[in-house]
Design an enzyme around this catalytic site. Sequence first.
Site, PDB file in Angstrom:
ATOM      1  N   CYS A  12      20.076   9.098  -9.910  1.00 22.56           N
ATOM      2  CA  CYS A  12      20.606   7.797  -9.500  1.00 22.56           C
ATOM      3  C   CYS A  12      19.789   7.241  -8.343  1.00 22.56           C
ATOM      4  O   CYS A  12      18.896   7.911  -7.813  1.00 22.56           O
ATOM      5  CB  CYS A  12      22.077   7.906  -9.099  1.00 22.56           C
ATOM      6  SG  CYS A  12      22.332   8.888  -7.616  1.00 22.56           S
ATOM      7  N   CYS A  15      19.697   9.293  -5.135  1.00 28.10           N
ATOM      8  CA  CYS A  15      18.713  10.395  -5.145  1.00 28.10           C
ATOM      9  C   CYS A  15      17.375   9.888  -4.608  1.00 28.10           C
ATOM     10  O   CYS A  15      16.744  10.526  -3.761  1.00 28.10           O
ATOM     11  CB  CYS A  15      18.511  10.929  -6.557  1.00 28.10           C
ATOM     12  SG  CYS A  15      19.979  11.552  -7.371  1.00 28.10           S
ATOM     13  N   ASP A 417     -10.885 -22.440  -5.996  1.00 31.05           N
ATOM     14  CA  ASP A 417     -12.300 -22.553  -5.681  1.00 31.05           C
ATOM     15  C   ASP A 417     -12.945 -23.231  -6.891  1.00 31.05           C
ATOM     16  O   ASP A 417     -12.412 -23.148  -8.001  1.00 31.05           O
ATOM     17  CB  ASP A 417     -12.883 -21.153  -5.457  1.00 31.05           C
ATOM     18  CG  ASP A 417     -14.387 -21.168  -5.322  1.00 31.05           C
ATOM     19  OD1 ASP A 417     -14.896 -21.950  -4.506  1.00 31.05           O
ATOM     20  OD2 ASP A 417     -15.058 -20.412  -6.048  1.00 31.05           O
ATOM     21  N   ASP A 618     -13.264 -16.320  -6.798  1.00 33.12           N
ATOM     22  CA  ASP A 618     -14.016 -15.216  -7.390  1.00 33.12           C
ATOM     23  C   ASP A 618     -15.081 -14.612  -6.483  1.00 33.12           C
ATOM     24  O   ASP A 618     -15.578 -13.527  -6.740  1.00 33.12           O
ATOM     25  CB  ASP A 618     -14.696 -15.675  -8.685  1.00 33.12           C
ATOM     26  CG  ASP A 618     -15.861 -16.619  -8.408  1.00 33.12           C
ATOM     27  OD1 ASP A 618     -15.767 -17.431  -7.467  1.00 33.12           O
ATOM     28  OD2 ASP A 618     -16.870 -16.534  -9.122  1.00 33.12           O
ATOM     29  N   ASP A 622     -14.553 -16.113  -0.867  1.00 28.91           N
ATOM     30  CA  ASP A 622     -13.156 -16.460  -1.143  1.00 28.91           C
ATOM     31  C   ASP A 622     -12.184 -15.385  -0.643  1.00 28.91           C
ATOM     32  O   ASP A 622     -10.977 -15.632  -0.567  1.00 28.91           O
ATOM     33  CB  ASP A 622     -12.922 -16.641  -2.654  1.00 28.91           C
ATOM     34  CG  ASP A 622     -13.687 -17.828  -3.215  1.00 28.91           C
ATOM     35  OD1 ASP A 622     -13.796 -18.835  -2.495  1.00 28.91           O
ATOM     36  OD2 ASP A 622     -14.175 -17.739  -4.350  1.00 28.91           O
TER      37      ASP A 622
END
Length: 723
Positions: A12, A15, A417, A618, A622
Amino acid sequence: MKHTYPIRGMHCASCALSIEKELNKLPEVKSAVVNYASEKVTLEADGQPDLAKLKEAVAKAGNYQLMAADQHQGMDHGKMDHASHGPEVDKQRKLMVWSIILTAIIFLINWFLEFAGKNLLMLVLTTPVQFIIGKQFYQATWPAVKRFRANMDTLIAMGTSVAYFFSLAVIILEADQPVYFEISAAIITLVIVGRYLEAKAKSQASSAIKKLLELAAKKATVIREGKEVEIEISEVKVGDLILVRPGEKIPVDGEVVDGHSSIDESMVSGESIPVEKSAGDLVIGATVNQKGVLKFKAAKVGNETMLARIVKMVEEAQGSKAPIQKLADSISAVFVPIVILIAVLTFLGWYFLTPFGLTLAIINAVAVLVIACPCALGLATPTAIMVGSGQAAANGILIKNAESLELAQKITTVVFDKTGTITKGRPTITDVKAGNQTVGQPELMSLAWSLEKVSEHPLALAFAAYAKEHQVKERKVEKFQSITGKGISGEIDGQKIYLGNQKLLDDLRVALSGEAKAILEQYASDGKTPVIVIKQKEAIGLIAIADEIKETSVKALAKLKDLKVKTIMLTGDKEATARAIATKVKIDEIMAEVLPEDKVKKIKELQRSGQVVAMVGDGINDAPALAQANVGLAIGTGTDVAIESANITLVHGDLLKVAEAIRLSKKTVRNVKQNLFWAFFYNTLGIPLAAFGVLNPIFAAGAMAFSSISVVLNSLRLKRIKL
């Protein structure tokens, strides 16, 4: 460093919280997150933690076992670990079968037979159900009680023990009271049935990683000393020349050196259309070669391959906690002690305040203990996160953690970008205009290409591609010179040749004709970069270079508009070029002539205005903006630095995935809220009904088991989402 280990014995959410507390006490552990749904712990530590200490800490929390299988040690470990739900399913199935058989016999005897030793026979049949099949409840309860803690097993052990030992006392004392062996056996049986179904459902919830691991190639054909040799995938080294025939899987990541084929890359991109590959193109391990024969050089092997990175990211996402789960965790931490108190009050109330006496007092107290199990609360968030992140991975969207998955649905503004994100990032020569009658197009491009070939300017790639396609003649260049921010120059056949922009033209005091000026302005307004070729202080031609817009950019931005998300383009380009691109893709706003170091400032300005900002990029430049944004989305074809800085990676750079990621986030969070609502509603309604005697303990046990299963099944509905 992050490390993931399987944990056995959790039943559960309580736990999981107990184990978390013990692990977080260790000085070398920076943070520990235990995921009840996946049965794993994700640790953040400096270096490799001491496995013995980790096991000791986990054992302190209760009857739990930490397994020595670190997810990030390799793909083979991953395979072993992801079979983890199998033994649990088999174990619960065996226990379930025996429990159902014995309980059915007990009920038949209790309902249909009357003889002198009836109660004694039911005692004999109930005892193995209580203490052999139900052994797991006592094993988990005793360590918890010793530490003054309580969990779901405590509630089951207490409830069934009350029914069993009360009945035993009736037999020993020969009291004139009914026995409740069938209640004790039925509760254990229903809980075991629930655990079996829950284990099966959880196994389905984590199936995304299993499917990814199954994609990996087992062997590779390498060319060594001129001979083809088939070796195990683990033996492939960086630099090996690998041969792949039609129908075979690409073993590792690499670069094609010979051949042409189409490759099914749907396992990483989610797109079913094959991608053409030839010399110079990159291939990804586990994708399928369809038509031709390819030879490629291995570039990334083992844990460095795209597949291994995908598995690692999905692992970490499924092992992390979403902020929305904090409420469930805080309630689970105090839930069981409160339930025990309510059960005691229920017993006292029925015994002292009603005329029904001991029997109903016991039954109703047992019903409270059994129905109040917080399993549904513990499963509500992690199961939805597991399925949601798995669905994302199957569609080429890698989500770093649960927090990012939850936050993506709040995005109000997406900043893009330009180069390599909205556009392909590959400059292409689109127009060539010879402006001198004595110099034709072939001669013009020969002069321009010869100069660009010796330069390091980014636009040289466009000239190289054009020269290769049109077989442009190369000339010898002498006295080459780079003129910063303006262009380049050199001598070809004893004549001074310049290649540059308007600033260079102004410096050389070279005038353009009216027609040439109009063409130059048109190129700029179309979003193209104009380059002027000058020979002996005379403009002899114009060349236009453009970074082509990706095929999916227009549709991707339209989809974001449908989601009521504002779109902004952030670029270092001139205003005119940026506006031309923005007009074509129908973006809401542009921020042009922004230096790389100023991108973060722009993101912060948007955040201060109350926007939840996503950044899509990318490049290395950036990375700071991706980290600053509320949600950073990196183009998977971009740099490793950008990918590491982002919260979400779009594997193939398809911008349509931005809207898909937001949609998936919305649906996943909605699913979590549904799960939490029904988990809270179930306990809020169930406990009072049990306390007031409306629910029999057997029905309470069935309802408790069903609540957990229903939460997992609701989460599995996310698998039906079509992106």
